[in-house]
Scaffold this motif. Structure first.
Motif, mmCIF file in Angstrom:
data_model
loop_
_atom_site.group_PDB
_atom_site.id
_atom_site.type_symbol
_atom_site.label_atom_id
_atom_site.label_comp_id
_atom_site.label_asym_id
_atom_site.label_seq_id
_atom_site.Cartn_x
_atom_site.Cartn_y
_atom_site.Cartn_z
ATOM 1 N N ILE A 33 -1.533 5.305 -7.398
ATOM 2 C CA ILE A 33 -1.132 6.103 -8.443
ATOM 3 C C ILE A 33 -0.299 6.378 -9.094
ATOM 4 C CG2 ILE A 33 -1.962 8.194 -9.643
ATOM 5 C CD1 ILE A 33 -4.559 8.473 -7.952
ATOM 6 N N LYS A 34 0.848 6.314 -8.460
ATOM 7 C CA LYS A 34 2.575 6.296 -8.200
ATOM 8 C C LYS A 34 2.885 5.096 -8.440
ATOM 9 C CE LYS A 34 3.159 10.765 -5.251
ATOM 10 N NZ LYS A 34 3.656 11.105 -4.242
ATOM 11 N N LYS A 35 2.053 4.450 -8.011
ATOM 12 C CA LYS A 35 3.033 3.020 -8.552
ATOM 13 C C LYS A 35 4.177 2.065 -7.699
ATOM 14 C CE LYS A 35 1.865 2.311 -13.741
ATOM 15 N NZ LYS A 35 2.691 2.285 -14.920
ATOM 16 N N ASP A 36 4.100 2.740 -6.191
ATOM 17 C CA ASP A 36 4.275 2.700 -5.560
ATOM 18 C C ASP A 36 3.245 1.728 -4.113
ATOM 19 O OD1 ASP A 36 6.627 2.580 -3.066
ATOM 20 O OD2 ASP A 36 6.911 4.884 -2.949
ATOM 21 N N TYR A 37 3.857 0.182 -5.209
ATOM 22 C CA TYR A 37 2.911 0.045 -4.291
ATOM 23 C C TYR A 37 3.045 -0.653 -2.609
ATOM 24 C CZ TYR A 37 1.307 -0.584 -8.897
ATOM 25 O OH TYR A 37 1.107 -0.510 -9.838
ATOM 26 N N SER A 38 4.254 -1.136 -2.318
ATOM 27 C CA SER A 38 5.071 -1.122 -0.812
ATOM 28 C C SER A 38 4.300 0.411 -0.431
ATOM 29 C CB SER A 38 6.116 -1.461 -0.940
ATOM 30 O OG SER A 38 6.703 -2.173 -1.585
ATOM 31 N N GLU A 39 4.370 0.728 -0.295
ATOM 32 C CA GLU A 39 3.713 2.286 0.605
ATOM 33 C C GLU A 39 2.915 2.603 0.278
ATOM 34 O OE1 GLU A 39 5.485 4.556 3.012
ATOM 35 O OE2 GLU A 39 7.007 3.422 2.697
ATOM 36 N N ALA A 40 2.008 1.570 -0.592
ATOM 37 C CA ALA A 40 0.551 2.343 -0.378
ATOM 38 C C ALA A 40 -0.568 0.965 0.126
ATOM 39 C CB ALA A 40 -0.070 1.658 -2.053
ATOM 40 N N PHE A 41 1.269 -0.222 0.041
ATOM 41 C CA PHE A 41 0.555 -1.290 1.156
ATOM 42 C C PHE A 41 0.624 -0.980 2.150
ATOM 43 C CE2 PHE A 41 2.121 -4.439 4.036
ATOM 44 C CZ PHE A 41 0.969 -5.548 4.050
ATOM 45 N N ASN A 42 1.638 -0.166 3.445
ATOM 46 C CA ASN A 42 2.033 0.186 4.337
ATOM 47 C C ASN A 42 -0.027 1.131 5.248
ATOM 48 O OD1 ASN A 42 4.183 -1.062 4.522
ATOM 49 N ND2 ASN A 42 5.432 1.154 4.326
ATOM 50 N N TYR A 43 0.177 2.333 4.159
ATOM 51 C CA TYR A 43 -0.689 3.278 4.167
ATOM 52 C C TYR A 43 -2.031 2.253 4.227
ATOM 53 C CZ TYR A 43 2.242 6.838 5.145
ATOM 54 O OH TYR A 43 2.969 7.840 4.598
ATOM 55 N N TYR A 44 -2.323 1.596 3.725
ATOM 56 C CA TYR A 44 -3.620 0.902 3.782
ATOM 57 C C TYR A 44 -4.035 0.125 4.710
ATOM 58 C CZ TYR A 44 -4.799 1.948 -1.151
ATOM 59 O OH TYR A 44 -5.276 2.766 -2.384
ATOM 60 N N THR A 45 -2.785 -0.515 5.042
ATOM 61 C CA THR A 45 -2.721 -1.332 6.163
ATOM 62 C C THR A 45 -3.049 -0.846 7.765
ATOM 63 O OG1 THR A 45 -0.877 -2.919 5.773
ATOM 64 C CG2 THR A 45 -0.716 -2.946 7.783
ATOM 65 N N LYS A 46 -2.120 0.663 7.658
ATOM 66 C CA LYS A 46 -2.923 1.416 8.508
ATOM 67 C C LYS A 46 -4.003 2.178 8.982
ATOM 68 C CE LYS A 46 1.897 4.167 8.966
ATOM 69 N NZ LYS A 46 2.903 4.883 9.004
ATOM 70 N N ALA A 47 -4.775 1.883 7.439
ATOM 71 C CA ALA A 47 -6.168 2.167 7.513
ATOM 72 C C ALA A 47 -6.745 1.480 8.633
ATOM 73 C CB ALA A 47 -6.328 2.643 5.479
ATOM 74 N N ILE A 48 -6.447 -0.549 8.187
ATOM 75 C CA ILE A 48 -7.083 -1.370 8.183
ATOM 76 C C ILE A 48 -7.646 -1.259 9.865
ATOM 77 C CG2 ILE A 48 -7.326 -3.590 8.430
ATOM 78 C CD1 ILE A 48 -6.381 -3.549 5.897
#
Length: 505
Positions: free
Chosen positions: A39-54
């Motif tokens: 939502i904050k458009k910090d896509y790099s960090e979003a990618f990292n957390y989605y990877t952790k979720a996976i």
């Protein structure tokens, strides 16, 4: 990003002892953090957390779907495609997964695959307006591809560029469309634009054989043949079956060799051979505008040496048509015009050159051409007497004797009034020409382009009969006058400076 097996995941040792329920809870926490960064458009960090979720729950389709959305925002469309495909493998009813897979296919230029994905979305949700619109976008891309293919076959490269620009509005990550656009830009002579497109591709994929080929093509068309060959060779290393790169490499080497042979023959003053070699070089690749322009200009230079002036002018004109900025071609054509006394055309070419490059040399050439043009619009005393500009005093006298006697009015006393008038005019011009060219000061001023009507030339009180009398002696008359008792009205003795005897009658 393909499926992740739990056995391959480097999990925190403490996580290994968590229950499935606890793992799911941890994964959901990572997903929520990823959503917040998204939502904050910090896509790099979003990618990292989605990877952790996976990593916590590799069988959860929505996590792959979320990471795919993030990768799309990062313009990593191929990785996004892998994640979205994994999402729908895990859950074939995952509508967002199919939608994202379709969008990735579309961005990468695979419109048919994209259309299948959107059709699957419509099977799951028939009223999905986004899928309906994307189906139309996919159909548009397919239509633009067909139009571009037809345009390329017809060598309508502007049409191809137009179609690819429209297609890239939806397929922004399609290297195939970009390469085709870049190739056509090169074929249109828009080399900087073509280079820019190819360079953008190579920054993302340095092994892209098509982009390497286009870079080489631009250099080839800019007459940087050695560098071009290097790129063609590199493209063939990356893609050994790249037919366009192979043919372009062959043509580049052949063109360079034939041009160098022509240059060698010219330096050796073997002009006939040079002319033939340049002609052969011009048949190798009609698309190579810049090199062909140089070849036409080179052949024009040889044509001038062979006294094929009209052909030389034509070759210069062809060179200029190919490259309107080619100064050397304008200069060569202007010199041909000077040699054939087409001074207005020469002035026009020199003006073009001087407007482009305001050098002292070009200014001098323009002034000389303007002077020759000015001189061409007045009486040409050299032509009147039938002598060249380096005629000696004796040659001038001999020419005057011949022309003055030829056009003397009394010689044409029995002719019509019209003929008498014309011959009298020519008689006066002969005397005027001799007066100017036999006087070193007047001749110098005449040669420098000064008007003969200027008072300083003392032509205002000129009398052709007086010149005739002074030259031949005797009582020369004019304008139909008589004298000397001869039937024609004239007799000349040998006492004059020309030691000449003549009698009309």
């Amino acid at each position: 990003m393909a499926s992740v097996d739990m056995d391959d995941v480097n999990m925190d040792p403490d996580m290994e002892f968590l229950s499935d329920e606890e793992l799911e809870r941890e994964a959901e926490g990572f997903k929520e953090q990823g959503n917040a960064y998204y939502i904050k458009k910090d896509y790099s960090e979003a990618f990292n957390y989605y990877t952790k979720a996976i990593d916590m729950c590799p069988k959860n389709a929505s996590y792959y779907g979320n990471r795919a959305a993030t990768l799309m925002m990062l313009s990593r469309h191929r990785e996004a495609l892998e994640d979205s495909q994994q999402a729908v493998r895990l859950d074939d009813t995952f509508m967002k997964g199919h939608l994202r897979e379709g969008k990735c296919h579309l961005s990468l230029g695979n419109a048919m695959a994209a259309s299948r994905c959107f059709q699957r979305v419509l099977e799951l949700e028939p009223d999905n307006s986004q899928a309906q619109q994307e189906v139309k976008n996919a159909e548009s891309i397919l239509e633009y591809e067909k139009m571009a293919e037809i345009g390329f076959e017809k060598r309508d490269f502007r049409m191809v560029v137009f179609c690819m620009d429209r297609a890239l509005e939806s397929a922004s990550a399609c290297h195939r469309f970009k390469v085709l656009k870049a190739e056509c830009l090169a074929l249109l002579g828009r080399y900087p634009e073509a280079q820019s497109v190819a360079s953008d591709i190579l920054r993302m994929d340095s092994t892209n054989g098509d982009a390497l080929y286009v870079r080489g093509l631009c250099l080839y068309y800019e007459d940087c043949i050695d560098k071009a060959v290097q790129f063609f060779v590199q493209a063939l290393r990356m893609a050994p079956d790249h037919e366009k790169a192979r043919l372009a490499c062959r043509d580049a080497k052949a063109l360079k060799a034939k041009k160098e042979e022509g240059n060698k023959a010219f330096k050796e003053r073997n002009y006939e051979a040079a002319y033939e070699l340049y002609s052969q070089a011009l048949t190798i690749d009609p698309n190579n505008i810049k090199t062909n322009a140089k070849l036409y200009c080179n052949r024009a230079t040889v044509g001038s040496k062979l006294n094929k002036i009209d052909q030389a002018v034509e070759d210069c004109t062809k060179a200029i048509k190919l490259d309107e900025t080619y100064i050397k071609a304008y200069l060569r054509r202007a010199q041909c015009y000077i040699d054939t006394e087409q001074y207005e055309e020469a002035v026009r070419d020199y003006e073009k050159v001087y407007q482009t490059e305001k050098t002292k040399e070009h200014k001098h050439l323009l002034k000389n051409a303007q002077l020759e043009l000015k001189k061409s619009k007045r009486k040409d005393y050299y032509k009147v007497l039938g002598v060249d500009k380096n005629a000696t005093e004796d040659e001038l006298k001999k020419a005057y004797r011949k022309r003055a006697l030829l056009h003397h009015p009394d010689r044409h006393s029995s002719a019509s009034a019209e003929v008498q008038k014309e011959e009298e005019k020519k008689f006066k011009e002969v005397g005027e020409a001799f007066t100017v060219l036999s006087d070193p000061k007047k001749k110098s001023r005449y040669d420098s382009g000064q008007d003969v009507e200027d008072d300083s030339m003392n032509m205002g009180d000129f009398d052709a009969n007086n010149i005739f009398k002074a030259f031949f002696g005797g009582a020369g008359g004019g304008g139909g006058g008589g004298g000397g008792g001869q039937p024609g009205g004239f007799s000349f003795d040998a006492s004059g400076p020309g030691n000449f005897f003549f009698q009309f009658g």
